[in-house]
Write a protein that holds these residues in place. Sequence first.
Motif, PDB file in Angstrom:
ATOM      1  N   GLN A  12      64.507  24.113  -4.583  1.00 40.85           N
ATOM      2  CA  GLN A  12      63.062  24.197  -4.216  1.00 40.85           C
ATOM      3  C   GLN A  12      62.572  25.127  -3.404  1.00 40.85           C
ATOM      4  O   GLN A  12      61.518  25.083  -3.202  1.00 40.85           O
ATOM      5  N   TRP A  13      63.300  25.351  -2.375  1.00 45.99           N
ATOM      6  CA  TRP A  13      63.083  26.188  -1.375  1.00 45.99           C
ATOM      7  C   TRP A  13      63.158  28.107  -2.599  1.00 45.99           C
ATOM      8  O   TRP A  13      62.426  28.866  -1.969  1.00 45.99           O
ATOM      9  N   ILE A  14      63.880  27.840  -2.979  1.00 48.67           N
ATOM     10  CA  ILE A  14      63.927  29.104  -3.886  1.00 48.67           C
ATOM     11  C   ILE A  14      62.281  29.497  -4.967  1.00 48.67           C
ATOM     12  O   ILE A  14      61.294  30.718  -5.073  1.00 48.67           O
ATOM     13  N   CYS A  15      62.252  28.238  -5.499  1.00 52.15           N
ATOM     14  CA  CYS A  15      60.747  27.705  -6.240  1.00 52.15           C
ATOM     15  C   CYS A  15      59.225  28.421  -5.152  1.00 52.15           C
ATOM     16  O   CYS A  15      58.580  28.572  -4.871  1.00 52.15           O
ATOM     17  N   TYR A  16      59.782  27.901  -3.607  1.00 48.61           N
ATOM     18  CA  TYR A  16      58.993  28.101  -2.390  1.00 48.61           C
ATOM     19  C   TYR A  16      58.984  29.677  -1.857  1.00 48.61           C
ATOM     20  O   TYR A  16      57.489  30.013  -2.198  1.00 48.61           O
ATOM     21  N   LEU A  17      59.759  30.629  -2.638  1.00 51.20           N
ATOM     22  CA  LEU A  17      59.888  32.280  -2.318  1.00 51.20           C
ATOM     23  C   LEU A  17      59.388  32.383  -3.553  1.00 51.20           C
ATOM     24  O   LEU A  17      59.546  33.985  -3.709  1.00 51.20           O
TER      25      LEU A  17
END
Length: 185
Positions: A12-17
């Motif tokens: 999820q955090w990678i998607c946010y970045l």
Amino acid sequence: MKMKSLSEMIYQWICYLCPDVYVGSIFDIDLEELKKNGFSGIILDLDNTLVKPKSREVSQEVMDWLKNMEQLEYKRCLVSNSLLKRVQIFSDKFGIPFISRAAKPRKKVFWQALNKLGTKPEQTIMIGDQLFTDILGGKRIGLFTILVSPLDKQELWTTSLIRYPEKLILKWLRNRGLLKPLDVK
Ligand SMILES: [Mg+2]
């Protein structure tokens, strides 16, 4: 409530970045096409997106680009982590409302910007040069995010520190096909 696994959280955090689009500069952004796709609001980062961080000069090309945005009837708002005095100068030059000392990627400040624009997240674009502030903050509330390459290599030391992990993440995303090569100038 089901707890998220560590790998789900990391994903999820990678998607946010991961920006939706990655371009060389603001001039590579097709504002007309985006308008046709239903976007009507744009949140703009200031330093290294529109102007060089240590300068008070604005190029005529940037002024023309902002004018074009106005003619296309986009609602616009500057959201910058810089101090009020600096952001105010450019806000006056551009005739665009602003939020200074924004502490991006705080979600709250992006909601405040949407309030100023009067648009919904799905109608709004975030344009900026930093993954950990502009893209992360925009993605957290569901904006369409456009990453631009920084205008100037001369940056505040705090920003320079962030560039190294940022490069690693961009490389990681590119290697996995999450940044399409065609999008990268
Ligand atoms: Mg910036």
